[in-house]
Design a protein around this motif. Sequence first.
Motif, short mmCIF file in Angstrom:
data_model
loop_
_atom_site.label_atom_id
_atom_site.label_comp_id
_atom_site.label_asym_id
_atom_site.label_seq_id
_atom_site.Cartn_x
_atom_site.Cartn_y
_atom_site.Cartn_z
N VAL A 17 54.80 87.00 46.63
CA VAL A 17 54.46 87.82 45.47
C VAL A 17 55.56 88.88 45.28
O VAL A 17 55.88 89.62 46.21
N LEU A 18 56.12 88.92 44.06
CA LEU A 18 57.21 89.85 43.78
C LEU A 18 56.72 91.12 43.07
O LEU A 18 57.14 92.23 43.40
N GLU A 19 55.83 90.92 42.09
CA GLU A 19 55.42 92.06 41.27
C GLU A 19 54.21 91.63 40.45
O GLU A 19 54.01 90.45 40.19
N LEU A 20 53.37 92.60 40.03
CA LEU A 20 52.31 92.25 39.09
C LEU A 20 52.03 93.41 38.16
O LEU A 20 51.99 94.57 38.58
N ILE A 67 42.70 85.98 49.79
CA ILE A 67 43.17 87.23 49.18
C ILE A 67 42.41 87.52 47.88
O ILE A 67 42.05 88.66 47.60
N ASN A 68 42.17 86.49 47.07
CA ASN A 68 41.46 86.71 45.81
C ASN A 68 40.09 87.31 46.07
O ASN A 68 39.69 88.30 45.44
N ALA A 69 39.35 86.73 47.02
CA ALA A 69 38.00 87.21 47.33
C ALA A 69 38.06 88.61 47.97
O ALA A 69 37.23 89.47 47.68
N LYS A 115 45.75 97.64 41.84
CA LYS A 115 46.29 98.37 43.00
C LYS A 115 45.93 97.67 44.31
O LYS A 115 46.76 97.59 45.23
N ALA A 116 44.70 97.14 44.39
CA ALA A 116 44.29 96.44 45.61
C ALA A 116 45.13 95.18 45.83
O ALA A 116 45.58 94.90 46.94
N VAL A 117 45.33 94.42 44.74
CA VAL A 117 46.13 93.20 44.85
C VAL A 117 47.56 93.55 45.24
O VAL A 117 48.17 92.92 46.10
N GLU A 118 48.09 94.58 44.60
CA GLU A 118 49.47 94.99 44.87
C GLU A 118 49.65 95.38 46.33
O GLU A 118 50.60 94.95 47.00
N SER A 119 48.73 96.17 46.84
CA SER A 119 48.87 96.65 48.22
C SER A 119 48.72 95.53 49.24
O SER A 119 49.32 95.57 50.31
N GLN A 120 47.93 94.50 48.90
CA GLN A 120 47.70 93.42 49.85
C GLN A 120 48.72 92.29 49.74
O GLN A 120 48.81 91.46 50.64
N THR A 121 49.48 92.23 48.62
CA THR A 121 50.29 91.04 48.39
C THR A 121 51.79 91.25 48.24
O THR A 121 52.56 90.37 48.62
N CYS A 122 52.22 92.39 47.67
CA CYS A 122 53.62 92.48 47.26
C CYS A 122 54.60 92.27 48.42
O CYS A 122 54.47 92.88 49.48
N TYR A 123 55.56 91.38 48.16
CA TYR A 123 56.62 91.01 49.11
C TYR A 123 56.07 90.41 50.41
O TYR A 123 56.70 90.50 51.46
#
Length: 822
Positions: free
Chosen positions: A198-201, A359-361, A322-330
């Motif tokens: 994941v690069l960015e969202l 991660i989605n759940a 924010k939750a997705v970003e913190s758990q996934t980026c890079y």
Amino acid sequence: SLSMTADSLADSTAWQVEKIHRGDAMDGFIYPAKKIPPVPKSDTEQEKASQNVTSSKADPLLKPNMETTPASLSSDFKAKVVSILLKYSNGLWAHALPKVYQDAYQVKFPEDILNNLELLSDVCVVDYVSEVPRKAILYAKPQRCIDENLNVTEKVNRHDGVKATAEQQYEESKDQYLENITVPSLIIPSEGSVSIMVLELKNTNEVLIRYVGKDYSSAQEQMEDEMKAYYSQNSTVSPAQSLSVGQLVAVHAEEDAWLRARIISLEDNRVKVYYVDHGFTEYVESTSVCRLQKQFQSLPFQAAKCKLAGLEAFCDDPVLVKAVESQTCYKIFAVEILEKSDTPLLVLYDTSGEDDININASCLKALYDKSLELHLQVDTLYTNVRVTSVSSDGSLYCQVPSKGLSRLSEILQQLEDYFLYKQTSEFNVLVPFCGKICLFPSKGKWARVEIKIIHTRRALDVQFMDSGTVATVKVSELKEIPPQFLREVIAIPPQALKCCLADLPPNTGMWTPDAVLWLRDVVINCPEFSMKVIKQDASKGIAHIYLFAPENFPDMDHSINRQIKNADLWKHQKDVFLSVTPSGPVSTKAMGDAVSVLQLPSGKLEKSLPDAGREPSSAVSNTDMPPPLPLPKPGDLMDIYVSVACHPGHFIVQPWNELNNLYALMEEMILYYSRAEEKPVTIEKNKLYAAKIGDEWYRVIIKGILRNGFLSVYELDYGKHEFVSIQKVQPLLDTFRRLPFQAITAQLAGVKNQQWSEEASIVFRNLVEKKPFVAQIQAVNDSTNSWDRKIVTFLVDTSLPHIDTWIHDFVSQSLVEFSKGD
């Protein structure tokens, strides 16, 4: 007529080639000569070119009996050649020059010059691309050099400060055509072949990712290494001119890297670029921007977008983003691809830890209403507690009266009222996936469930979010949450709290089947309990409690814990006990382990039984065998599938035309056994049973009873030997005994029967396992027991058109060298 058009670009084999049509003839102008070789000519043309090398006849236009030197060519002739080359600053094939010259000046070109191109060396650069002299590209020399060698007074307009090389002239005159560069579209990979980074969202419907794998990130790294080598070492590379928005370029980025980019905007000497493979923008100096060479245009842009399944309705929610970003980026994730489209629908899994995390759940939990969360406090007493399910490891799920439970009751009642006036078929679940939250009709009420495991297109495991129960259900029974209720339904945290009885297993030993059954009976007969929390195990998400019938609260001696501990329930039967630790992640436990216990509107508990109701005990028989599978006769042909391959002397085949029937049987077994009440089983060797292995139920025969509570079983339809816990074995119903056992033991014909080496076995396994073949039967060894029957057969791979591959030929030629002697 010689200008480069969009049509000629589209038609050319490489975008640098410019075609000139003269009748049937075609000539090309190509750039750059050293990196893009011309299209090879036919053998006949090569021969003609070779003959021209040895020709001694001078062109009549040259002065006879005179040694030809650069000086001997007239200035007028050379000026005309220069004039042509200046028009074709991207280079001109030498063999095309005579036609262009004659068309321009209506005078025949002295063709013998082509055999001695050095005659033009004072006014042009001759770039040879092969040993044949005509195979060369001509470039005009810088204007200063031309002026020194010719009395040419006319000047060619140029941008100040730009070196007058052919490459720079090309950049000036041809940059406007770079918009026609077509890079192949990114092909969405097959599942399992890649991971993603994941690069960015911006939102969860537009997540920028890169695929990580052989034809994706690996190919990108190789290309960028080649770009670095080319642009760093090629002295002819200079910054691009005439930059335009949208142009695809090569950029000299930080740490000496060269990356592909598209120009976003131009501001004086600064250029804003978007790195098409890395997904971010940056300002760079215009001197860092070069034309992107042809060889770097074949790889699709690697930065791609995706949608995260299950989060679509909340895609812009800042808390979720924010939750997705913190758990996934890079970070890199395993991926499940649900829909292949321009923006594919994905589920991401973090597989870096002991348990796989959806991660989605996990991110969806960020939408829980914090005011509705219940955190059990140590040494606190709770009353009116409902025990909603008991697992076979002794753990249990409880509902504690709370604000969240009250809100859940309200929303489920609203849903019930809503569906009274709606066709529920409108809300059928079309794309089930792990982690998806749906509604399930349970005992006249709607219940929230989360999909845990997908067995087949029809059958899947769900966990009831508010009772903890895991059950296998049909996809058709699940319903989508209506959009207007979605946020409210998702916001309520799960109301089932996982607990275990303090001072009892798993701390003190194993739960016996008798102890589990005793606890389940107590739970069924008592609608409400009181409980005291002794401690919290945050790492496992489980509370250690003392449980009381209301009349005994808070008398510890009369707690459920003490009663079950004092009862004579802990003497383990020989070779029979329940395991302490779930074999998989806690979240996916209970698949068949727990009796499906559903909460009734009245508050009572009732065991969930399969759709057909309880099977009468007389339906279970250990003696009735299915009809034997008809075996082919020697010489017959049979379509088969190899399910297991050990070595050429032992592999398992299944009849191809029965596979659909087998899959249907497996699906029915999953649906039945995962919903049925566990039945006591008397284990005997050489008898038939149903056994849960992994997430599937199989027809097995017991081959051995081990001391540690495990059984050695043989899968009668797949031919595998497995070890299975005794608690995962159930009686095999008569309805599952009708299909003949599908596994046929086989030996490869046409090869010497011998001791096969490990290397030979591995090669053979990779060659045939999990693949279809045509079997030509050589011999049949029949037996009363289907698992003891054996065939000797040739295997023929007919997957290639017009070619049949006989596996024994391959084995004989390629594998015997690996094998040990007899």
